[in-house]
Design a protein around this motif. Structure first.
Motif: not given
Length: 182
Positions: A25-53
């Motif tokens: 996720l950090a690597a994609v964010l560092a590349s200044h993503p456009d809207e096309s990266a949102a599905p990947f970032c959303a899946r990463c976020c879903d994982y991080l929310l689950y596992i970090m909780r």
């Protein structure tokens, strides 16, 4: 492998998966993503929310289980667990902000705002969580038996399956520039 080793192995695997997803996720964010990266970032976020909780709940269980067992003269260990508790409070607040941003994206909110929130969580993790070496393993060794390991690990068939499902979803969505190793 005995049960304690199996529980530790599962928790260790989850921690390695979390690091891989966070780093991708950090690597994609560092590349200044456009809207096309949102599905990947959303899946990463879903994982991080689950596992970090889950990690927060595990660590809170450590604090709640170990603090009452400490002898009166174990001030250093007491401070360590109290500090861990404070860190968990900070992480809960950071996760709440990330969850709010994820919900906004799901409701059609701007991807740029979501990316910024993800970036803030990654920065928080790197500054506050990754650098904290709470070092309470010696307390677990001294105070835990199989029953305590079961309780605090919170590992069960449902948690394993959900972690695998969310991890696989993030891996499958990963762009070539941010592959997530198994």
């Amino acid at each position: 492998m005995n049960e304690i080793e199996a529980l530790r192995a599962q928790v260790g695997l989850e921690r390695r998966h979390m690091a891989a997803v966070k780093n991708a996720l950090a690597a994609v964010l560092a590349s200044h993503p456009d809207e096309s990266a949102a599905p990947f970032c959303a899946r990463c976020c879903d994982y991080l929310l689950y596992i970090m909780r889950r990690f927060n709940a595990q660590d809170q269980a450590h604090v709640d289980t170990l603090l009452p067992r400490l002898p009166a003269d174990a001030e250093a260990d007491r401070r360590l667990l109290v500090d861990l508790g404070r860190t968990l409070e900070l992480n809960r607040a950071a996760l709440d902000a990330l969850a709010k941003a994820r919900a906004s994206l799901g409701a059609g909110g701007p991807a740029a705002d979501f990316f910024a929130a993800c970036g803030r969580y990654v920065a928080f993790y790197d500054a506050e969580l990754r650098t904290r070496a709470h070092g309470f393993y010696h307390l677990m060794e001294a105070h835990y038996r199989v029953a305590e390991w079961r309780k605090v690990s919170m590992v069960n068939a449902d948690s394993i399956l959900e972690e695998r499902r969310l991890f696989a979803a993030a891996r499958e969505a990963a762009p070539a520039s941010a592959m997530i190793a198994p």
